[in-house]
Design a protein around this motif. Structure first.
Motif, PDB file in Angstrom:
ATOM      1  N   VAL A  80      -0.608   3.295  -5.409  1.00 46.75           N
ATOM      2  CA  VAL A  80      -0.421   2.463  -4.486  1.00 46.75           C
ATOM      3  C   VAL A  80      -0.424   2.995  -3.161  1.00 46.75           C
ATOM      4  O   VAL A  80      -0.181   4.653  -3.204  1.00 46.75           O
ATOM      5  N   ALA A 108      -1.157  -2.174  -3.824  1.00 45.53           N
ATOM      6  CA  ALA A 108      -1.817  -1.941  -5.425  1.00 45.53           C
ATOM      7  C   ALA A 108      -2.474  -1.897  -4.656  1.00 45.53           C
ATOM      8  O   ALA A 108      -3.452  -2.779  -4.303  1.00 45.53           O
ATOM      9  N   LEU A 140       6.615  -3.455  -7.371  1.00 44.12           N
ATOM     10  CA  LEU A 140       6.633  -2.719  -5.829  1.00 44.12           C
ATOM     11  C   LEU A 140       6.635  -3.708  -5.015  1.00 44.12           C
ATOM     12  O   LEU A 140       7.542  -3.735  -3.909  1.00 44.12           O
TER      13      LEU A 140
END
Length: 170
Positions: free
Chosen positions: A130, A135, A165
């Motif tokens: 990340v 990602a 995320l």
């Protein structure tokens, strides 16, 4: 919440596909085109594609552009992950990562070993992690490696990864 519940929600994910190669062009980018086709067949979108040479600055600049693009959720890369002197994808990505997803490379090598690669799987340096809220997945450049990574690891988990995320930016 269970793993299966985390995977629920099939919102389309937007990605950038980057091929690392000194020799590929759009028409000959078999692995980049396969990565794109598999991602789109899964109901997601490729919003940008690029082919960059095996050079740290070019790779870093393209990753940075992807991370700064608000329309990109993830970056999918192929190529430049071997052990040859020109292969610098991993050396470029690693210092950029905020977090590494170690399991991606570990499981990728295990699956490669179990399929038909055998002990040559030790040469694979696939990596994922990340950067900010994006990602990034880097696979070897062979079409077999791309197919394995996409079908067995990336596509089955991509909604889960992106949902995790997105929690950080809500």
């Amino acid at each position: 919440m269970s793993v299966h519940e985390h995977k629920l929600g099939n919102n389309p994910i937007n990605c950038m596909v980057i091929t690392i190669s000194d020799t590929r062009q759009s028409e000959t980018d078999k692995s980049g085109n396969l990565m794109t086709a598999l991602f789109e067949e899964a109901g997601h979108h490729v919003v940008e594609k690029a082919i960059v040479p095996d050079e740290k600055r070019a790779i870093r600049n393209q990753i940075t552009a992807g991370c700064e693009n608000a329309n990109v959720d993830i970056i999918l890369m192929n190529g430049g992950t071997g052990i040859a002197h020109r292969d610098v994808t991993i050396e470029t990505i690693e210092p950029m990562l905020d977090k590494e997803m170690n399991g991606f490379g570990e499981i990728f090598r295990m699956l490669s070993y179990q399929e038909d690669i055998g002990s040559a799987a030790i040469l694979s340096r696939a990596i994922a992690g990340v950067i900010g809220n994006k990602a990034i997945f880097a696979t070897p450049g062979s079409s077999g490696a791309v197919k394995l990574a996409m079908n067995k690891l990336i596509i089955p988990e991509i909604n889960h990864v992106v949902n995790e995320l997105r929690k950080d930016i809500r």
